[in-house]
Write a protein that holds these residues in place. Structure first.
Motif, short mmCIF file in Angstrom:
data_model
loop_
_atom_site.label_atom_id
_atom_site.label_comp_id
_atom_site.label_asym_id
_atom_site.label_seq_id
_atom_site.Cartn_x
_atom_site.Cartn_y
_atom_site.Cartn_z
N GLN A 13 0.83 -1.20 0.00
CA GLN A 13 0.00 0.00 0.00
C GLN A 13 0.87 1.25 0.00
N GLN A 14 1.96 1.24 0.76
CA GLN A 14 2.87 2.38 0.78
C GLN A 14 3.50 2.56 -0.60
N MET A 15 3.90 1.46 -1.20
CA MET A 15 4.50 1.50 -2.53
C MET A 15 3.50 2.06 -3.54
N GLN A 16 2.25 1.62 -3.43
CA GLN A 16 1.22 2.10 -4.34
C GLN A 16 1.01 3.60 -4.17
N GLY A 17 1.05 4.08 -2.94
CA GLY A 17 0.92 5.51 -2.68
C GLY A 17 2.07 6.29 -3.29
N LYS A 18 3.29 5.76 -3.18
CA LYS A 18 4.46 6.43 -3.76
C LYS A 18 4.36 6.45 -5.29
N ILE A 19 3.89 5.36 -5.86
CA ILE A 19 3.74 5.28 -7.31
C ILE A 19 2.69 6.28 -7.78
N ALA A 20 1.59 6.41 -7.06
CA ALA A 20 0.56 7.38 -7.42
C ALA A 20 1.13 8.80 -7.39
N LYS A 21 1.97 9.08 -6.40
CA LYS A 21 2.59 10.40 -6.31
C LYS A 21 3.51 10.64 -7.51
N VAL A 22 4.31 9.63 -7.87
CA VAL A 22 5.20 9.75 -9.03
C VAL A 22 4.38 9.99 -10.29
N GLN A 23 3.27 9.29 -10.43
CA GLN A 23 2.43 9.45 -11.62
C GLN A 23 1.88 10.88 -11.69
N THR A 41 8.58 18.81 -33.97
CA THR A 41 8.80 18.53 -32.56
C THR A 41 7.47 18.19 -31.90
N ALA A 42 7.49 17.16 -31.06
CA ALA A 42 6.32 16.77 -30.29
C ALA A 42 6.63 16.98 -28.81
N VAL A 43 5.65 17.50 -28.09
CA VAL A 43 5.78 17.70 -26.65
C VAL A 43 4.68 16.90 -25.98
N VAL A 44 5.08 16.02 -25.05
CA VAL A 44 4.12 15.20 -24.31
C VAL A 44 4.38 15.37 -22.82
N THR A 45 3.38 15.00 -22.02
CA THR A 45 3.58 14.98 -20.58
C THR A 45 4.22 13.66 -20.19
N GLY A 46 4.70 13.60 -18.97
CA GLY A 46 5.30 12.37 -18.46
C GLY A 46 4.32 11.21 -18.41
N ASP A 47 3.03 11.52 -18.40
CA ASP A 47 2.04 10.44 -18.42
C ASP A 47 1.48 10.23 -19.83
N GLU A 92 10.55 1.97 -11.07
CA GLU A 92 11.55 0.97 -10.68
C GLU A 92 12.33 1.43 -9.45
N LYS A 93 12.53 2.72 -9.30
CA LYS A 93 13.19 3.24 -8.10
C LYS A 93 12.38 2.90 -6.85
N ILE A 94 11.07 2.94 -6.99
CA ILE A 94 10.19 2.66 -5.85
C ILE A 94 10.08 1.17 -5.59
N THR A 95 9.91 0.39 -6.67
CA THR A 95 9.66 -1.04 -6.50
C THR A 95 10.92 -1.86 -6.44
N GLY A 96 12.06 -1.24 -6.69
CA GLY A 96 13.30 -2.00 -6.72
C GLY A 96 13.38 -2.94 -7.90
N GLY A 97 12.59 -2.66 -8.94
CA GLY A 97 12.61 -3.47 -10.14
C GLY A 97 11.69 -4.66 -10.12
N MET A 98 11.02 -4.89 -8.97
CA MET A 98 10.12 -6.06 -8.93
C MET A 98 8.77 -5.70 -9.50
#
Length: 104
Positions: A13-23, A41-47, A92-98
């Motif tokens: 749940q903590q990981m999911q919260g961190k991922i939501a913040k990153v998103q 040139t194309a400009v997009v958002t990170g999402d 991947e920084k949050i999940t450690g790649g898993m």
């Protein structure tokens, strides 16, 4: 055993919260990619939302619309790939790649 499972659930749940913040943060970032030596040139958002397409007037040739279309597609695809790669790196920084199915 139950305590261990509860701990795993809490960590997920903590990981999911961190991922939501990153998103959310990624949605604010702008990624730019171009083709044709910067002619398109194309400009997009990170999402991966397309914000803008810039076309140098010099590349607009009514006799060769197909080339312009290919350049636009190439720029958009490259920008989307960069945005996707950036998002994956942050997650991947949050999940450690898993990979955790259903986490995000």
């Amino acid at each position: 055993m139950k305590g261990g499972f509860n701990n795993i659930v809490r960590q997920a749940q903590q990981m999911q919260g961190k991922i939501a913040k990153v998103q959310e943060e990624m949605a604010e970032k702008k990624i730019e990619a171009s083709t044709g030596g910067g002619m398109v040139t194309a400009v997009v958002t990170g999402d991966q939302e397309l914000l803008e397409v810039k076309i140098d007037p010099e590349v607009v040739d009514p006799e060769d619309v197909e080339m312009l279309q290919e350049m636009v597609v190439g720029a958009v695809n490259q920008a989307m790939k960069l945005a996707g790669d950036m998002m994956n790196e942050e997650i991947e920084k949050i999940t450690g790649g898993m990979s955790i199915p259903g986490l995000f």
